[in-house]
Scaffold this active site. Structure first.
Site, mmCIF file in Angstrom:
data_model
loop_
_atom_site.group_PDB
_atom_site.id
_atom_site.type_symbol
_atom_site.label_atom_id
_atom_site.label_comp_id
_atom_site.label_asym_id
_atom_site.label_seq_id
_atom_site.Cartn_x
_atom_site.Cartn_y
_atom_site.Cartn_z
ATOM 1 N N LYS A 122 -11.995 -42.308 -94.963
ATOM 2 C CA LYS A 122 -11.568 -41.034 -94.370
ATOM 3 C C LYS A 122 -10.736 -41.368 -93.133
ATOM 4 O O LYS A 122 -11.274 -41.569 -92.045
ATOM 5 C CB LYS A 122 -12.771 -40.164 -94.011
ATOM 6 C CG LYS A 122 -12.408 -38.762 -93.555
ATOM 7 C CD LYS A 122 -13.674 -37.927 -93.350
ATOM 8 C CE LYS A 122 -13.305 -36.519 -92.914
ATOM 9 N NZ LYS A 122 -12.658 -36.484 -91.594
ATOM 10 N N VAL A 123 -9.442 -41.462 -93.329
ATOM 11 C CA VAL A 123 -8.534 -41.910 -92.270
ATOM 12 C C VAL A 123 -8.549 -40.910 -91.115
ATOM 13 O O VAL A 123 -8.449 -39.695 -91.325
ATOM 14 C CB VAL A 123 -7.108 -42.081 -92.822
ATOM 15 C CG1 VAL A 123 -6.163 -42.553 -91.729
ATOM 16 C CG2 VAL A 123 -7.114 -43.068 -93.987
#
Length: 554
Positions: A122-123
């Site tokens: 989850k950038v």
């Protein structure tokens, strides 16, 4: 969906947890917390700033949802976190949200009803829509409120990390994350480093410089109108130049594989900051049906919580053996790293005064060395500032409270606990609880009153049976056989003297400050403490009591 999730979570809580969440104290803080969250939302979505960490924000939202369950307000205005970030440019496909799965059980349940699932980091960046026409980048739109965003096209054309011309003359809509490039970034060790705020700040500028533009990367996480097969999406994106997506996508079949990749990406180097993982089911709804809500085909599983948001119920002031005042915060119990935390030290009186923490405040706590609860900062202040009985630091010091004078119970109890502990006389079966019982029973009002206690005097204490009374009395009697050096430690002689003792009490009392200074390893400050200790009238009275009792060395 989230409302239903919170309702289910709350219905599963034990009664005592529900009672705490719905306490009268909580009712008074609902509006304050709601306003703070509104301000955080505005800073995050409109200004690109993160005044509070994601995990504390998530906990604050969860707490507010709990309180709204407890105290429903029929006329309350619905909370819309993205409202202030709405722009003038419509997205061709709406940006959905993400359901946040709380733990392995929730992830396992989610996976159990889906197939062909892939996992990605989850950038931690800023979400955008990229619009290509005939293969050329035509528009980049900030997420905004998910339906309308801001036109970032001018800045996006300067970013080398964004493909400007596709090899195929195709019309295309992609969604992804602009991130700040980091070298070998390990999230578990370094945290987020405010990387998201940096990118948001740069993209909100009127002019983006070449150096800053080169520091921005792109992670594409959605192709709403792409092929059905996830593998085909990945390979095509890679061929077009969006290489991160395939590099950081893995197929998973069960919770074990999901947990593996979550732990791996949390603890291994990545080129960007991340705050968890995202689970994607390959099959999703047609693009025209995407809405600004949590979809059934994707969900987030955040990294382990390193901070907890705690509501302060009370502030107590503990006074130690040497007179040090330590403020202790009594908290509504919170979980942190599978531990329940209900109290934390504020460190020193000076730090507490600088933070000005009062009941009703929300504070951030973490674990020092993954073991000891640690107070980090005040996150939200209560509008009501309660008066507290703050001890006067001038009244407590290394030579105060040898007797049960007003306000002295804490320090006297600490002195007695030191005396009976391993660093003192090492009295078996005698600890803080025993001393507290004896003080409450009125049998101890001074530091050495216990020396003369006998079995008969202990007979009327509730909870003291024959065996307990006999053990306590035997332990007290054994103290008379302890050597002089051990008694000095029990009395609390400043530490520098403990390994440099020669002679009996009278010899030590006769030394002045200069005599102590002449001993190797003792500086001016310690010499003054030693001289003050041995010449203190209360200490000399204790020594006389020990002399009369026949204790060695006195």
């Amino acid at each position: 969906m989230m409302h239903l999730l919170f309702a289910l979570l709350l219905s599963a809580l034990p009664c005592w947890v529900w009672a705490q969440a719905c306490s009268d104290e909580a009712r008074a803080h609902v509006s304050t917390l709601a306003e703070q969250i509104r301000q955080w939302d505005d800073s995050y979505h409109r200004l690109g700033q993160s005044p509070v960490s994601d995990e504390l924000y998530d906990q604050a939202r969860q707490r507010l949802a709990q309180w709204h369950q407890c105290f429903p307000a029929p006329t309350a205005t619905p909370n819309t976190p993205l409202a202030s970030s709405r722009g003038a440019q419509p997205h061709p496909v709406a940006h959905t949200g993400l359901e946040k799965l709380l733990d392995e059980h929730a992830v396992d349940a989610w996976l159990g009803t889906r197939k062909d699932v892939w996992i990605q980091p989850k950038v931690d960046g800023v979400a955008v829509t990229l619009v290509y026409q005939q293969g050329r980048l035509r528009q980049v739109i900030s997420r905004g409120d998910g339906v309308m965003g801001h036109d970032w096209s001018a800045s996006a054309r300067k970013i080398p990390g964004i493909v400007q011309q596709l090899p195929d003359p195709i019309d295309l809509v992609l969604q992804g994350e602009l991130y700040w490039r980091l070298d070998d970034h390990v999230q578990s060790a370094s945290g987020g480093l405010n990387a998201r705020s940096k990118v948001a700040g740069l993209m909100n500028r009127k002019h983006l410089g070449d150096t800053d533009a080169a520091g921005i990367g792109l992670f594409v996480w959605a192709w709403p109108q792409g092929p059905a097969a996830f593998t085909e999406r990945l390979s095509t994106l890679k061929r077009w130049g969006f290489t991160d997506t395939q590099r950081f996508s893995q197929p998973i079949r069960n919770i074990s594989e999901a947990a593996h990749w979550r732990a791996y990406w949390y603890g291994h180097p990545l080129p960007f900051a991340s705050d968890g993982v995202v689970l994607h089911q390959a099959q999703h709804a047609p693009a025209e049906r995407w809405q600004v809500s949590t979809p059934y085909w994707a969900a987030a599983w955040k990294y382990p919580t390193t901070k907890a948001l705690a509501l302060v119920r009370d502030v107590q002031f503990k006074i130690g053996r040497t007179g040090r005042i330590t403020p202790m915060l009594e908290l509504e119990p919170v979980r942190l790293d599978d531990r329940q935390i209900s109290r934390v030290s504020a460190g020193s009186l000076k730090r507490w005064q600088s933070l000005d923490i009062r009941p009703g405040d929300h504070v951030s706590i973490s674990l020092a060395g993954q073991v000891i609860p640690r107070l980090d900062e005040v996150i939200l202040r209560s509008s009501t500032r309660a008066d507290l009985p703050v001890p006067n630091p001038g009244k407590f010091h290394a030579l105060s409270c040898w007797q049960l004078d007003p306000g002295c119970e804490e320090q006297l109890l600490a002195r007695l606990s030191w005396l009976s502990g391993n660093q003192g006389l090492a009295l078996p079966h005698i600890g803080r609880e025993t001393w507290s019982v004896l003080i409450q029973a009125g049998l101890i009002a001074g530091f050495l009153d216990w020396l003369t206690l006998d079995t008969a005097e202990l007979a009327n204490i509730d909870g003291f049976g024959d065996r307990t009374r006999a053990r306590v009395v035997d332990s007290f009697h054994s103290a008379r056989q302890r050597p002089f050096a051990q008694w000095l430690k029990a009395l609390g002689v400043p530490p520098a003297a403990r390994n440099n003792l020669e002679g009996d009490w009278q010899t030590l009392v006769a030394r002045d400050t200069q005599a102590w200074l002449a001993i190797d390893g003792i500086g001016p400050g310690r010499a003054a403490q030693l001289s003050a200790f041995f010449r203190d009238p209360h200490v000399q009275a204790l020594a006389e009591t020990l002399r009369v009792a026949g204790i060695d060395g006195f």
